[in-house]
Design an enzyme around this catalytic site. Structure first.
Site, mmCIF file in Angstrom:
data_model
loop_
_atom_site.group_PDB
_atom_site.id
_atom_site.type_symbol
_atom_site.label_atom_id
_atom_site.label_comp_id
_atom_site.label_asym_id
_atom_site.label_seq_id
_atom_site.Cartn_x
_atom_site.Cartn_y
_atom_site.Cartn_z
ATOM 1 N N GLY A 1 2.427 4.972 13.202
ATOM 2 C CA GLY A 1 3.244 3.874 13.710
ATOM 3 C C GLY A 1 2.728 3.384 15.052
ATOM 4 O O GLY A 1 2.669 2.181 15.317
ATOM 5 N N CYS B 1 13.288 11.538 6.556
ATOM 6 C CA CYS B 1 13.305 11.176 7.980
ATOM 7 C C CYS B 1 14.668 11.479 8.559
ATOM 8 O O CYS B 1 14.811 11.669 9.757
ATOM 9 C CB CYS B 1 13.034 9.692 8.155
ATOM 10 S SG CYS B 1 11.532 9.197 7.364
ATOM 11 N N SER C 1 4.594 8.325 9.641
ATOM 12 C CA SER C 1 4.496 9.192 10.823
ATOM 13 C C SER C 1 4.467 8.380 12.116
ATOM 14 O O SER C 1 4.070 7.217 12.142
ATOM 15 C CB SER C 1 3.229 10.046 10.741
ATOM 16 O OG SER C 1 2.106 9.249 11.030
ATOM 17 N N GLU D 1 9.490 2.543 11.031
ATOM 18 C CA GLU D 1 10.505 3.588 10.861
ATOM 19 C C GLU D 1 9.751 4.905 10.849
ATOM 20 O O GLU D 1 9.040 5.207 9.900
ATOM 21 C CB GLU D 1 11.264 3.338 9.549
ATOM 22 C CG GLU D 1 12.653 3.935 9.566
ATOM 23 C CD GLU D 1 12.643 5.400 9.230
ATOM 24 O OE1 GLU D 1 12.551 6.225 10.170
ATOM 25 O OE2 GLU D 1 12.705 5.715 8.039
ATOM 26 N N LYS E 1 0.858 -1.177 0.000
ATOM 27 C CA LYS E 1 0.000 0.000 0.000
ATOM 28 C C LYS E 1 0.900 1.235 0.000
ATOM 29 O O LYS E 1 1.512 1.594 1.002
ATOM 30 C CB LYS E 1 -0.902 0.045 1.239
ATOM 31 C CG LYS E 1 -1.864 1.212 1.194
ATOM 32 C CD LYS E 1 -1.896 1.983 2.507
ATOM 33 C CE LYS E 1 -2.708 3.252 2.392
ATOM 34 N NZ LYS E 1 -1.956 4.354 1.738
ATOM 35 N N GLU F 1 9.166 16.859 14.731
ATOM 36 C CA GLU F 1 9.556 16.693 13.330
ATOM 37 C C GLU F 1 8.723 17.630 12.461
ATOM 38 O O GLU F 1 7.497 17.551 12.436
ATOM 39 C CB GLU F 1 9.346 15.238 12.898
ATOM 40 C CG GLU F 1 9.943 14.966 11.531
ATOM 41 C CD GLU F 1 9.825 13.505 11.110
ATOM 42 O OE1 GLU F 1 8.742 12.924 11.305
ATOM 43 O OE2 GLU F 1 10.813 12.961 10.591
#
Ligand code: UN1
Length: 488
Positions: free
Chosen positions: A232, A281, A228, A247, A174, A378
């Site tokens: 996660g 990232c 994100s 990750e 996906k 972030e």
């Protein structure tokens, strides 16, 4: 007429049963580049079933044969490198040189994993008993679900698909709804390379329709996700008993010590902070400068940031491309307002560029305190903040003061300081005299703390992510031998 793309299930390109579609935009113009199927839970279930049905045939194919298919994929990627790079720039926005790098990363990982077909090493070891042999072998997990982001729209699917396939897993992919075209073209290449029908399935669509089904379906034995932290966390809570690889980003810093080659450090900060418009990232969003040289770093950086040329990534004159979408522009702009309110000093940028597409002026803050939100969260955009440090220990404390731990860097020629950074920074990657970005595919990639859940991707760790280990004991003594009891 907008081109319409399909989903790929059981080796057939089909329409979603939902009858709905969504559009992918060129972030440099805001214009539509294609229409994609809004895959549903039902489509996803079909994809999982198709993977399940083809799994046995695939896992029984000798791994070197699977490797040949991956090698063919790498050749096709190479032949199509320019075309694919053009699509990456068109759909994701990064400048062409970086888009080529994105495709090259996929080629590299395909080659690495193709060769793994002739390794997939286990261990042989000793036994405590006579006439007994012990070893480990690898087995695939089964059906694995891969959920990938838009910032490396070819490379990250490749990081996950290539090791998953070489280990003998069947895949449901996906991709991000911001970059379905790149994923579609990538899957077409794997189809052409000879991945058997049903072994690789592609379902475009929403997190609710496709993502949730992948994560919660019991037939899916492993999920690998890059994206994100919020998503996660949801995956970690809802995946049940299956292997999960996460990750989830970073708040990466570059330490600049007083003895550093400053020109080199500035090059690294510009590349790490503003390359890919800060949408990695691994992007550098914090410069942790020793107080002795912080003023100099600030001046040099400012003159470079001001000279960065923002524009369409397909133009040779562009240094910094657009952000991915309108929402990203608003998010970045929101953080700039937060930074100002917190008392950081805005030296450059801080504004939305008033033109078609999703452009933001490269932004630099100084007088940033380590605990400000702009130094903790972030932002995923072209925003860098300078924080001053008193000494190496203080610099490392600042580096470690965030919840993430993905990438990090130090510029120094002092061995003691370099090793202090290597041994004490809590991050999955530390660079010495190089920027925070630029991981190579044969080394493990991933992070500590809230960047992930301990898994690593790429290299041999990619094989670990997508294989089970079985311990095998072969007793050829012809009698009952009891471990821990008959030894000795
Ligand atoms: C990411 O941003 O999730 O090291 C991946 C790098 C790239 C990969 C980044 N090779 O920056």
């Amino acid at each position: 007429m907008v081109a319409e793309y399909k989903i790929y299930i059981a080796g057939k390109w089909t329409e979603s049963e939902s009858g709905e579609t969504f559009e992918s935009l060129n972030p440099a113009t805001g214009k539509t580049i294609g229409s994609f199927q809004k895959g549903s839970r039902e489509d996803t279930r079909k994809a999982i079933e198709s993977a399940e049905n083809s799994f046995d045939g695939w896992r029984k194919m000798p791994p070197p044969k699977r490797g040949e298919i991956l090698l063919r994929a790498s050749r096709l990627l190479r032949e199509n490198k320019e075309r694919l790079a053009g699509l990456v720039t068109l759909e994701m926005g990064k400048v062409l040189a970086e888009a080529r790098g994105d495709v090259q990363e996929a080629i590299d990982v395909a080659e690495y994993m193709a060769a793994e077909g002739r390794r997939l090493f286990g261990h042989t070891t000793t036994s405590e008993l006579r006439s007994k042999f012990a070893m480990t072998i690898r087995m695939p997990l089964g059906v694995v679900g891969l959920i990938t982001p838009w910032n490396f729209p070819v490379a990250i699917p490749a990081w996950k698909i290539m090791p998953a396939l070489i280990c003998g897993n069947a895949v449901v992919l996906k991709p991000s709804s911001d970059t379905p075209l790149c994923a579609t073209e990538f899957v077409r290449i794997l189809e052409k390379a000879g991945v058997p029908k049903g072994v690789l399935n592609l379902v475009t669509g929403t997190p609710d329709g496709v993502g949730k089904e992948i994560v919660t379906n019991r037939k899916v034995r492993g999920v690998s996700f890059t994206g994100s932290r919020e998503t996660g966390e949801w995956i970690a809570k809802n995946a049940g008993i299956k292997r999960v690889g996460l990750e989830l980003g970073g708040k990466n810093g570059i330490i600049v010590m007083p003895d550093a080659d400053l020109e080199l450090a500035i090059d690294g900060i510009i590349w790490g902070g503003y390359g890919t418009t800060g949408q990695r990232c691994t992007a550098c969003s914090r410069v942790i400068a020793h107080e002795k040289i912080a003023g100099k770093v600030e001046r040099k950086l400012l003159s470079r940031v001001r000279r960065l040329r923002v524009g369409d990534g397909k133009l040779k004159t562009t240094d910094v491309g657009p952000l991915i979408n309108r929402h990203a522009v608003e998010k970045v702009h929101g953080y700039v307002a937060i930074g100002r309110d917190e008392g950081a000093r805005l030296l450059a940028g801080g504004e939305i560029i008033n033109r078609q597409g999703f452009f933001y002026r490269p932004t630099l803050f100084s007088d940033v305190a380590a605990d400000m939100r702009i130094a903790q969260e972030e932002i995923f955009g072209p925003v860098v903040g300078i924080i001053e440090a008193k000494n190496i220990d203080h610099a490392i404390d600042i580096m470690n003061s965030v919840r993430y731990g993905l990438s990090s860097a130090i510029y120094t020629n002092n061995v003691e300081w370099a090793f202090a950074a290597i041994q004490n920074i809590e991050a999955g990657i530390t660079y010495v005299n190089a920027s925070t970005i630029g991981a190579e595919v044969h080394l493990p990639f991933g992070g500590m703390k809230e960047t992930g859940n301990g898994t690593r991707e790429a290299g041999i760790e990619g094989i670990n992510e997508f294989s089970e280990i079985k311990a095998v004991y072969i007793d050829y003594s012809g009698k009952l031998q009891r471990a821990q009891i008959d030894a000795g």
